[in-house]
Motif scaffolding. Structure first.
Motif, PDB file in Angstrom:
ATOM      1  N   VAL A  25       0.842  -1.202   0.000  1.00  0.00           N
ATOM      2  CA  VAL A  25       0.000   0.000   0.000  1.00  0.00           C
ATOM      3  C   VAL A  25       0.876   1.251   0.000  1.00  0.00           C
ATOM      4  N   SER A  26       0.555   2.212  -0.867  1.00  0.00           N
ATOM      5  CA  SER A  26       1.257   3.498  -0.920  1.00  0.00           C
ATOM      6  C   SER A  26       0.233   4.627  -0.869  1.00  0.00           C
ATOM      7  N   PHE A  27       0.703   5.778  -0.361  1.00  0.00           N
ATOM      8  CA  PHE A  27      -0.171   6.950  -0.266  1.00  0.00           C
ATOM      9  C   PHE A  27       0.693   8.207  -0.267  1.00  0.00           C
ATOM     10  N   ALA A  28       0.138   9.281  -0.854  1.00  0.00           N
ATOM     11  CA  ALA A  28       0.862  10.553  -0.906  1.00  0.00           C
ATOM     12  C   ALA A  28      -0.107  11.706  -0.694  1.00  0.00           C
ATOM     13  N   TYR A  29       0.355  12.749  -0.001  1.00  0.00           N
ATOM     14  CA  TYR A  29      -0.394  14.002   0.149  1.00  0.00           C
ATOM     15  C   TYR A  29       0.193  15.027  -0.812  1.00  0.00           C
ATOM     16  N   GLU A  30      -0.652  15.490  -1.778  1.00  0.00           N
ATOM     17  CA  GLU A  30      -0.180  16.507  -2.727  1.00  0.00           C
ATOM     18  C   GLU A  30       1.166  16.104  -3.347  1.00  0.00           C
ATOM     19  N   HIS A  31       1.249  14.853  -3.806  1.00  0.00           N
ATOM     20  CA  HIS A  31       2.446  14.305  -4.458  1.00  0.00           C
ATOM     21  C   HIS A  31       3.621  14.130  -3.491  1.00  0.00           C
ATOM     22  N   GLU A  32       3.368  14.251  -2.181  1.00  0.00           N
ATOM     23  CA  GLU A  32       4.416  14.014  -1.188  1.00  0.00           C
ATOM     24  C   GLU A  32       4.212  12.621  -0.608  1.00  0.00           C
ATOM     25  N   PRO A  33       5.069  11.622  -0.973  1.00  0.00           N
ATOM     26  CA  PRO A  33       4.876  10.250  -0.494  1.00  0.00           C
ATOM     27  C   PRO A  33       4.925  10.160   1.027  1.00  0.00           C
ATOM     28  N   VAL A  34       3.974   9.417   1.594  1.00  0.00           N
ATOM     29  CA  VAL A  34       3.943   9.197   3.044  1.00  0.00           C
ATOM     30  C   VAL A  34       4.141   7.714   3.348  1.00  0.00           C
ATOM     31  N   LEU A  35       3.389   6.869   2.645  1.00  0.00           N
ATOM     32  CA  LEU A  35       3.548   5.421   2.779  1.00  0.00           C
ATOM     33  C   LEU A  35       3.977   4.850   1.434  1.00  0.00           C
ATOM     34  N   VAL A  36       4.950   3.955   1.470  1.00  0.00           N
ATOM     35  CA  VAL A  36       5.453   3.368   0.225  1.00  0.00           C
ATOM     36  C   VAL A  36       5.555   1.854   0.389  1.00  0.00           C
ATOM     37  N   ASN A  37       4.757   1.122  -0.410  1.00  0.00           N
ATOM     38  CA  ASN A  37       4.783  -0.352  -0.425  1.00  0.00           C
ATOM     39  C   ASN A  37       4.671  -0.957   0.974  1.00  0.00           C
ATOM     40  N   LEU A  38       3.684  -0.486   1.735  1.00  0.00           N
ATOM     41  CA  LEU A  38       3.479  -0.967   3.108  1.00  0.00           C
ATOM     42  C   LEU A  38       2.737  -2.305   3.081  1.00  0.00           C
TER      43      LEU A  38
END
Length: 582
Positions: free
Chosen positions: A382-395
């Motif tokens: 799972v990955s997630f980003a705020y305004e193109h700022e990565p927060v979670l990457v391949n969790l």
């Protein structure tokens, strides 16, 4: 309404479609179509209100004509009255009633006046009911919309806009609907009066239409500045509401740094700007309203001269003038309705923008139901980003039912984002979350959250009593609340308070210490008896010993509970079955 919209849409490209009044009405009818869902339950009441208003005008116009004739007969019984047309019919009725008895004649007049008063009163009561009902429905629709906004959209919407929409702009929706109904009634009344004038003297009727229409067209262009002022009033009101909300929240910080005078000065500037906008709007309105009186006087004077030139009888001239005088309030209502419609366009646009926004209720993907207790929840790359700022990457991790999972990481590592996904507030940008091999994002949100509770740094207390904060709209027995308080090790503190559970905690629990707030929020989560309890830094403001004691209470009282503990510090030994580093 649909036919009117089509006609106005075609007319918009013609020369008369560029006239201010036509453009305003076209825009207002388009707006009215968008407001139809708010008045769907009032479809029967609206036509009744229009009919009552129109009936009141018809009765009034007949009563005025009859009164003029009675006055003339009272001046002189030999006064010649017309014997043809509408005036002749009314004159015959008046003479027949007078021959029987003056009491019958005046009783008829008084009866008509009473009927008109009853009809007008019924219309006023129904109009007030409709206005308040629409205001209530608008407020409710806005509140439901704000409750269902996607989490990221909610974070981008400032509280000033939301507060202003709920408190101020929602009223404008009711005013617009009321004004549209009033405009409809006033225009129909205008038609009724003109028809009666036509029956009395068609040349005077034509002259009244030409003069009145020309003067109204000249006045319509003068209303356009109010539209711009309406949008400006909306903007300044939202800025003022936002400043009030944010500064009252930060009042402790402001006073601790001695910034009171600077904040008061900035607030004064914004408040003065709002006052200036509304003063200018009032100025324009108050200069425009007298034009209605001037225009009706011009029309009446012209009718007098024209009637005399045509050699009409004094009775006909007086009746037409009396009718035109009684028409003045209806013309005033048309003016008032148009002024309201013009100056309301800014607030109305803001409300409709909020109501048009998509929300989580529109998510057709949530179509799965869990028919048995879930066993395994899994995050897969799972990955997630705020305004193109990565927060979670391949969790990736796995949570078994009944286990305790500790999630550790530094501030900003994405721990709270992970919690938001578990609460179905955010969706992964990529990757997949499954629950018993089913797509977690397709599980119905209400069903999932009915077995989940959360406590921690982003879960605040409201300005209310302890009981209200613990129940959060649910019906929970006081014994259950006391049990939850005991598990959170805060029951002794609450029992010592003079008002106990009825103690008010202040905005965001400002009257409590940090540790007390955290434990009240934890008790609120425990009172829900969740299957899955998510604790996001839920004990960061208490000592390690207190934290260990609280977790021990939970494990002993709720042995089958699934627990996710999000923290940045070491957990008490033996608490977690698995520790996952973010």
């Amino acid at each position: 309404m649909q036919q009117a919209l089509t006609a106005l849409r075609k007319a918009r490209h013609s020369w008369w479609g560029r006239l201010p009044l036509v453009a305003t009405l076209a825009g207002d009818l388009r707006t009215a179509r968008e407001l139809l869902p708010l008045i769907s339950g009032l479809k029967r009441a609206l036509p009744v209100a229009v009919v009552l208003g129109l009936l009141s005008s018809v009765i009034d116009s007949c009563a005025v004509s009859l009164m003029v004739l009675i006055v003339f007969k009272g001046i002189s019984s030999d006064f010649p009255l017309p014997d043809a047309g509408l005036i002749g019919e009314l004159a015959s009725f008046a003479e027949a009633a007078a021959q029987k008895s003056p009491v019958v004649l005046w009783g008829t007049v008084i009866g008509i006046a009473l009927v008109r008063a009853l009809v007008a009163g019924a219309y006023s009561v129904l109009s007030a009911h409709l206005t308040n009902s629409i205001h209530h429905r608008t407020r409710l629709s806005l509140f439901e919309k704000f409750m269902a906004l996607p989490y990221q959209d909610l974070a981008r919407t400032d509280y000033g806009t939301m507060t202003n929409a709920l408190q101020v702009e929602s009223w404008y929706v009711a005013e617009v609907v009321r004004s549209l109904c009033g405009l409809m009634i006033a225009v129909c009344s205008l038609v009724v009066y003109l028809v009666i004038v036509f029956f009395i003297s068609w040349p005077l009727g034509i002259l009244a239409m030409i003069l009145g229409g020309g003067l109204r067209w000249l006045c319509a262009g003068l209303k356009q500045p109010l539209r711009r002022m309406g949008f400006e009033a909306t903007r300044t009101n939202e800025e003022l509401a936002l400043r009030m909300y944010t500064r009252m929240q930060a009042i402790r910080t402001i006073r601790a740094h001695g910034f009171e005078k600077a904040e008061v000065a900035q607030f004064e500037g914004l408040s003065r700007e709002v006052a200036g906008v509304f003063t200018r709007m009032a100025l324009v309105e108050n200069y425009l309203r007298p034009l209605n009186d001037v225009s009706i006087l011009v029309v009446m004077a012209a009718l007098c001269f024209f009637s005399a030139a045509m050699g009409d009888s004094l009775a006909i001239t007086a009746t037409v003038i009396a009718l035109m005088y009684r028409l003045q309030p209806h013309l005033g209502r048309i003016d008032g309705a148009l002024l309201t419609l013009v100056k309301s366009q800014g607030p109305l646009a803001a409300v409709l923008k909020q109501l048009r926004a998509p929300d989580m209720r529109d998510d057709a993907m949530e179509d799965l139901s869990l028919h048995s207790p879930w066993q395994t929840l899994r995050f897969e790359k799972v990955s997630f980003a705020y305004e193109h700022e990565p927060v979670l990457v391949n969790l990736s991790f796995e949570l078994k039912r009944g286990s305790v999972l500790a999630i550790r990481g530094l501030s900003g590592a994405g721990k709270s984002t992970l919690v938001s996904m578990l609460l179905k507030l955010l969706k992964p940008a990529s990757g997949r979350i499954t629950i018993d091999a089913q797509d977690f994002m397709r599980v119905k949100r209400e069903q999932w959250l009915s077995g989940v509770a959360a406590a921690g740094q982003d879960f605040e207390l409201m300005d209310g009593t302890l009981a209200e904060n613990l129940m959060l709209g649910r019906d929970i027995a006081e014994e259950e609340l006391q049990t939850a308080l005991r598990l959170a090790e805060i029951d002794d503190f609450v029992m010592k308070l003079p008002e106990g559970l009825q103690t008010r905690v202040g905005e965001k629990g400002i009257r409590l210490s940090g540790g007390q707030r955290q434990r009240i929020v934890l008790a609120r989560a425990l009172a829900a008896h969740p299957d899955l309890l998510i604790l996001d830094e839920a004990a960061s403001a208490v000592s390690i010993d207190m934290e260990r004691k609280i977790y021990g209470n939970i494990r002993r009282a709720r042995p089958g509970i699934t627990l996710i503990v999000v923290t940045h510090r070491e957990l008490p030994e033996g608490l977690a079955d698995e520790v996952f580093e973010v």
